[in-house]
Write a protein that holds these residues in place. Structure first.
Motif, PDB file in Angstrom:
ATOM      1  N   UNK A 157       0.837  -1.204   0.000  1.00  0.00           N
ATOM      2  CA  UNK A 157       0.000   0.000   0.000  1.00  0.00           C
ATOM      3  C   UNK A 157       0.869   1.251   0.000  1.00  0.00           C
ATOM      4  N   UNK A 158       2.183   1.062  -0.076  1.00  0.00           N
ATOM      5  CA  UNK A 158       3.117   2.181   0.051  1.00  0.00           C
ATOM      6  C   UNK A 158       3.040   3.126  -1.138  1.00  0.00           C
ATOM      7  N   UNK A 159       3.431   4.349  -0.863  1.00  0.00           N
ATOM      8  CA  UNK A 159       3.572   5.351  -1.905  1.00  0.00           C
ATOM      9  C   UNK A 159       4.825   6.160  -1.594  1.00  0.00           C
ATOM     10  N   UNK A 160       5.467   6.629  -2.636  1.00  0.00           N
ATOM     11  CA  UNK A 160       6.622   7.501  -2.493  1.00  0.00           C
ATOM     12  C   UNK A 160       6.164   8.895  -2.889  1.00  0.00           C
ATOM     13  N   UNK A 161       6.381   9.829  -1.991  1.00  0.00           N
ATOM     14  CA  UNK A 161       5.957  11.202  -2.236  1.00  0.00           C
ATOM     15  C   UNK A 161       7.197  12.081  -2.335  1.00  0.00           C
ATOM     16  N   UNK A 162       7.267  12.808  -3.436  1.00  0.00           N
ATOM     17  CA  UNK A 162       8.323  13.802  -3.596  1.00  0.00           C
ATOM     18  C   UNK A 162       7.668  15.173  -3.653  1.00  0.00           C
ATOM     19  N   UNK A 163       8.371  16.161  -3.151  1.00  0.00           N
ATOM     20  CA  UNK A 163       7.836  17.507  -3.192  1.00  0.00           C
ATOM     21  C   UNK A 163       8.963  18.484  -3.482  1.00  0.00           C
ATOM     22  N   UNK A 164       8.600  19.575  -4.136  1.00  0.00           N
ATOM     23  CA  UNK A 164       9.572  20.594  -4.492  1.00  0.00           C
ATOM     24  C   UNK A 164       8.871  21.922  -4.683  1.00  0.00           C
ATOM     25  N   UNK A 165       9.440  22.960  -4.084  1.00  0.00           N
ATOM     26  CA  UNK A 165       8.912  24.310  -4.277  1.00  0.00           C
ATOM     27  C   UNK A 165       9.457  24.830  -5.606  1.00  0.00           C
ATOM     28  N   UNK A 166       8.565  25.288  -6.489  1.00  0.00           N
ATOM     29  CA  UNK A 166       8.936  25.736  -7.824  1.00  0.00           C
ATOM     30  C   UNK A 166       8.685  27.232  -7.949  1.00  0.00           C
ATOM     31  N   UNK A 167       9.693  27.951  -8.400  1.00  0.00           N
ATOM     32  CA  UNK A 167       9.557  29.386  -8.699  1.00  0.00           C
ATOM     33  C   UNK A 167       9.435  29.516 -10.217  1.00  0.00           C
TER      34      UNK A 167
END
Length: 168
Positions: A157-167
């Motif tokens: 049930x796992x998920x990999x979450x990536x996040x990044x602030x974009x200008x």
């Protein structure tokens, strides 16, 4: 970027359960501020709405968070004089054929008056890539990957979450 500095502007984490995903969303919600735009990207069933439920807890807004698919956008007011949460299904804004000559996704988005809410709200858009980022000069892109975990273990049930602030 309006997000509070105590939350990393970029990263990647693996979450084994929906509850873990919600907890991470709650942590992010505590760091968001009025005017922030968050774009959620990932396939159907990847955990975008589950994540947003946690984010809503972190923002301390009222109302049950469900997928905005049938209403296009749902506003959740703050319980503590903080920013409201505007939860948008940008896919619906694109219509049945987003490549059609008369398709006007920005017009549809504008008709929701979301840009007038940005000063007092956090906008979270599922399927918002290529559209919602035009509301702001910066946005947080959150990407959900379920395929990697399922390839490793079909029962996962796992998920990999990536996040990044974009200008922009």
């Amino acid at each position: 970027m309006a997000m509070k500095a105590d939350f990393p502007a970029r990263g990647e984490r693996r979450f084994e359960t929906a509850a873990d995903t919600q907890t991470f969303g709650e942590q992010l919600g505590c760091a968001l501020e009025a005017g922030d735009v968050v774009i959620l990207d990932g396939p159907l069933g990847a955990g975008k709405t589950t994540f947003t439920q946690g984010l809503a807890r972190g923002l301390n807004v009222k109302g049950r968070v469900t997928s905005p698919t049938f209403v296009i956008a749902r506003e959740h007011r703050s319980l503590v004089d903080g920013p409201a949460l505007i939860h948008v299904d940008a896919y619906r804004l694109l219509g049945e054929d987003p490549s059609a000559v008369d398709a006007d996704p920005l017009g549809a988005l504008d008709s929701l008056d979301l840009d007038t809410e940005l000063d007092d709200a956090v906008v979270v858009a599922e399927w918002g890539g290529g559209l919602v980022e035009q509301l702001s000069s910066s946005y947080l892109k959150v990407t959900f990957d379920r395929e990697t975990a399922v390839r490793e273990n079909p029962e996962s049930e796992a998920r990999i979450i990536t996040w990044e602030w974009v200008e922009r």
